[in-house]
Write an enzyme that holds these catalytic residues in place. Structure first.
Site, PDB file in Angstrom:
ATOM      1  N   SER A 180       0.836  -1.197   0.000  1.00 61.96           N
ATOM      2  CA  SER A 180       0.000   0.000   0.000  1.00 61.96           C
ATOM      3  C   SER A 180       0.875   1.253   0.000  1.00 61.96           C
ATOM      4  O   SER A 180       1.677   1.446  -0.891  1.00 61.96           O
ATOM      5  CB  SER A 180      -0.951  -0.048   1.188  1.00 61.96           C
ATOM      6  OG  SER A 180      -1.977   0.912   1.052  1.00 61.96           O
ATOM      7  N   ASP A 210      -5.938  -3.362  -2.447  1.00 58.67           N
ATOM      8  CA  ASP A 210      -4.823  -3.146  -1.532  1.00 58.67           C
ATOM      9  C   ASP A 210      -4.211  -4.457  -1.016  1.00 58.67           C
ATOM     10  O   ASP A 210      -4.920  -5.311  -0.479  1.00 58.67           O
ATOM     11  CB  ASP A 210      -5.357  -2.329  -0.346  1.00 58.67           C
ATOM     12  CG  ASP A 210      -4.260  -1.735   0.510  1.00 58.67           C
ATOM     13  OD1 ASP A 210      -3.205  -2.371   0.659  1.00 58.67           O
ATOM     14  OD2 ASP A 210      -4.459  -0.622   1.031  1.00 58.67           O
TER      15      ASP A 210
END
Length: 327
Positions: free
Chosen positions: A43, A184
């Site tokens: 991320s 993510d």
């Protein structure tokens, strides 16, 4: 010696590891990337890893957070009358039907930083995780540091960054050119240090005794759960349940890394992740970037001696040369 840098996810709190590395660069007088053989990031940590791989200084990456963070985490402009109409006709708020932020702002910011660079341009081995919600399988972007990895090096850096940072509820699902839906990497590897150890030992066949692994978090706070109650219901958990999942993954990942690296013998895995007061920082708290930088500065000044002692800066990493393609 093989040195590995692992960077957790954490939204705008990525300003902490970015600024921490920037302070290390300031004290070392040279790019931090020159000391690591492998960088793994999830991320926001993936964006930092990609930035370092593309040759940006940690200070430049920190500036990216300061410059673009407020725009990236700008709530969508939804008219109040539209919200009321949706709730009247459906009984639900707009927030149940949309993400909190528009990924277009993130995409614009990433193009501003990376342009048309591809993963193959990286100066260091990279591992950037995401998750395929169609197949229910992990999707990991990697540089060409093993003969099996023939495709990812051609992918754009922006694609990898958008995929690893497509946090559910916050940003839209990222879709590749072929339509693969990715979200993510933090849903399974928010702390990717276990993934880093697997890559180093299982794929690259580096030996535990030659490893030094630095795991950087984005700060954490005490869990807000009422332990005095015998039975905890939905109202007690509130948002804490997600945090429990994230903490358990992080603990498991760290455990995997220490086990694979024989940390009990070599003392070669080191985690830096300051505990902060409750509710001070959040994934989208752009108003706290300055405080995160200050915390990073102080933490780096304290930790650099320990990092030196552990050998992280004893020598530069050997230049990364991608594996040649098979003819």
């Amino acid at each position: 010696m093989k040195k590995i840098l692992s960077i957790d996810g954490g939204g705008i709190k990525g300003a902490f590891p970015a600024a921490f590395l920037a302070e290390l660069e300031e004290q070392l007088g040279e790019p931090i990337v020159s000391y690591f053989d492998l960088i793994v990031g999830t991320s926001t940590g993936g964006i930092i890893a990609l930035g370092l791989g593309m040759g940006f200084s940690a200070k430049e990456i920190t500036t990216f957070y300061e410059k673009y963070g407020p725009n990236i985490f700008q709530p969508k402009n939804q008219g109040i009358m539209a919200k009321v109409a949706r709730k009247v006709t459906t009984g639900y708020s707009d927030m149940l039907f949309d993400t909190k932020y528009d990924a277009k702002a993130l995409k614009v910011a990433l193009y501003g930083l990376f342009g048309d660079r591809i993963i193959g341009d990286s100066q260091v081995r990279l591992v950037i995780p995401s998750f395929n919600i169609q197949s229910g399988t992990v999707r990991i972007y990697k540089t060409r540091h093993h003969p099996r990895f023939e495709l990812d090096w051609k992918k754009s850096v922006v694609e990898a960054a958008l995929a690893t940072a497509a946090a559910p509820l916050y940003f839209q699902t990222f879709r590749t050119e072929s339509g693969v839906p990715l979200i993510d990497g933090g849903v399974y590897a928010n702390n990717p240090v276990g993934l880093a150890a697997v890559e180093a030992i299982g794929v690259l066949k580096w030996q535990p005794e030659e490893l030094r692994i630095l795991s950087l978090g984005c700060t954490e706070e005490p869990l807000d759960i009422n332990l005095e109650k015998e039975h905890l219901g939905a109202a007690d958990w509130k948002q804490g349940l997600i945090e429990v999942f994230m903490r358990s993954q992080s603990s498991s990942s760290y455990g995997i890394a220490t086990l694979l690296a024989d940390n009990h013998i070599h003392n070669n895995v080191y985690k830096i992740n300051p505990t902060t007061p409750p509710k001070l920082y959040s994934l989208d708290g752009v108003n706290r970037i300055g405080l995160l930088k200050a915390l990073a500065d102080e933490t780096a000044r304290y930790e650099i001696a320990e990092l030196r002692k552990r050998g992280f800066f004893a020598e530069r990493a050997e230049p990364f040369i991608p594996i040649p393609l098979q003819s």
